[in-house]
Structures are given as structure tokens and as C-alpha cells.
Motif scaffolding. Sequence first.
Motif, PDB file in Angstrom:
ATOM      1  N   UNK A  52       1.088  -0.924   0.062  1.00  0.00           N
ATOM      2  CA  UNK A  52       0.390  -0.197  -0.061  1.00  0.00           C
ATOM      3  C   UNK A  52       0.674   1.221   0.144  1.00  0.00           C
ATOM      4  N   UNK A  53       0.849   2.122  -1.524  1.00  0.00           N
ATOM      5  CA  UNK A  53       1.975   3.183  -1.436  1.00  0.00           C
ATOM      6  C   UNK A  53       0.741   4.194  -0.345  1.00  0.00           C
ATOM      7  N   UNK A  54       0.801   4.727   1.101  1.00  0.00           N
ATOM      8  CA  UNK A  54       0.823   5.396   1.846  1.00  0.00           C
ATOM      9  C   UNK A  54       1.655   6.589   2.594  1.00  0.00           C
ATOM     10  N   UNK A  55       2.777   6.457   1.616  1.00  0.00           N
ATOM     11  CA  UNK A  55       4.151   7.090   2.385  1.00  0.00           C
ATOM     12  C   UNK A  55       4.676   8.543   1.217  1.00  0.00           C
ATOM     13  N   UNK A  56       4.950   9.737   1.290  1.00  0.00           N
ATOM     14  CA  UNK A  56       5.240  10.723   0.725  1.00  0.00           C
ATOM     15  C   UNK A  56       6.575   9.916   0.611  1.00  0.00           C
ATOM     16  N   UNK A  57       6.712  10.285  -1.246  1.00  0.00           N
ATOM     17  CA  UNK A  57       8.279  10.044  -2.040  1.00  0.00           C
ATOM     18  C   UNK A  57       8.952  11.912  -1.289  1.00  0.00           C
ATOM     19  N   UNK A  58      10.179  11.667  -2.089  1.00  0.00           N
ATOM     20  CA  UNK A  58      10.592  12.715  -1.886  1.00  0.00           C
ATOM     21  C   UNK A  58       9.817  14.424  -2.364  1.00  0.00           C
ATOM     22  N   UNK A  59       8.902  14.222  -3.673  1.00  0.00           N
ATOM     23  CA  UNK A  59       8.187  15.024  -4.284  1.00  0.00           C
ATOM     24  C   UNK A  59       6.769  15.466  -3.357  1.00  0.00           C
ATOM     25  N   UNK A  61       4.200  13.377  -2.738  1.00  0.00           N
ATOM     26  CA  UNK A  61       3.135  12.458  -3.042  1.00  0.00           C
ATOM     27  C   UNK A  61       3.431  11.048  -2.455  1.00  0.00           C
ATOM     28  N   UNK A  62       2.087  10.724  -2.425  1.00  0.00           N
ATOM     29  CA  UNK A  62       1.997   9.168  -1.719  1.00  0.00           C
ATOM     30  C   UNK A  62       2.000   8.143  -2.319  1.00  0.00           C
ATOM     31  N   UNK A  63       3.725   7.352  -2.986  1.00  0.00           N
ATOM     32  CA  UNK A  63       4.325   6.664  -3.761  1.00  0.00           C
ATOM     33  C   UNK A  63       4.521   5.529  -2.989  1.00  0.00           C
ATOM     34  N   UNK A  68       8.624  -0.214   2.133  1.00  0.00           N
ATOM     35  CA  UNK A  68       9.672   1.491   1.479  1.00  0.00           C
ATOM     36  C   UNK A  68      10.505   2.408   2.009  1.00  0.00           C
ATOM     37  N   UNK A  69      10.087   2.250   3.340  1.00  0.00           N
ATOM     38  CA  UNK A  69      10.568   3.891   4.015  1.00  0.00           C
ATOM     39  C   UNK A  69      11.272   2.776   5.255  1.00  0.00           C
ATOM     40  N   UNK A  70      11.183   1.307   5.010  1.00  0.00           N
ATOM     41  CA  UNK A  70      11.616   0.614   6.328  1.00  0.00           C
ATOM     42  C   UNK A  70      10.688   0.836   7.650  1.00  0.00           C
ATOM     43  N   UNK A  71       9.224   1.073   7.887  1.00  0.00           N
ATOM     44  CA  UNK A  71       8.349   1.289   8.375  1.00  0.00           C
ATOM     45  C   UNK A  71       7.696   0.349   9.067  1.00  0.00           C
TER      46      UNK A  71
END
Length: 145
Positions: A52-59, A61-63, A68-71
Motif C-alpha cells: 500500500x503506497x501511502x507514504x510520501x516520496x521526495x515530491x 506524493x503518496x508513492x 519502501x520506508x522501512x516502517x
Amino acid sequence: MLALVQRVAQARVEIAGRVHGSIGRGLLVLVCAEAGDDDARAARLVAKLLKLRIFSDAAGKMNLSVQDVAGGLLIVSQFTLAADTSGGNRPSFTNAAPPAEGRRLYERVVALAREQHVVVETGEFGADMQVHLVNDGPVTIPIKV
């Protein structure tokens, strides 16, 4: 299966005044097995949670996913997600799986998550828990698989 996913800066579960599970940045996942749910649905839920892509990328955006974020994942059983309030003011929970099956499926979700993700903490099935969280965003997403 039902889940309510909250993107958090931190979250913890306390049972009888003691911290049982705690994460920093990640997802607090409230999970409910419904009557008729099975292991395949548990597997689909875990796959969805991890991607589920709900963490913000460098721009901004929830991407990004929790992987990806090691959460962390904090997975908590929550049969009240199956509440039916259509018949009045007192909710009915007849759509929830029976307790033994609910426990088995909750434990299956946790086991699958631990096989595929590094940081997985939990509540305790059937316990009286106090859940503390800092919702990041806020971002709260219901999932049904």
C-alpha cells in the motif's frame, strides 16, 4: 477480512499498564476476520498492507509503501470493525468470525507479516488494550479483501 490502516509517526499498545507492542513510523493496522474468511484472504490482506503506497516520496506524493520506508507494522485485533449499525443504536457483531476462527486468522496475518517484513509488533487477541497513536497526515484507509 477487514482492516483499518492508519499511517502513524508512532503507535503503541498497552495491556494492563504495560507496553505490549510499539513502533515508530509505520502502519497501525486494526484487523477483523469476518465469518467465511480464510487463509487466502489473510494472505491477500498482508500483501496489500506491505504494498500500500501511502507514504510520501521526495515530491510529497503518496508513492511509497511501508517496506519502501522501512516502517513498522503494529497489528491489533479489532472485531468491532464488523459492526452492523443498521438495526438501531446498539451494534451487532454477527458478521465477525467466531472467536476461535478470528484468533486463528489474526495469528495467520501476524505470521505472514513477520515472514515478509522486518518490524512487526502486535496487540493481544481478546485483551483489553489501550492503543496510543500519532496519526500522520492524518491518513486512515479502510481495506476489505
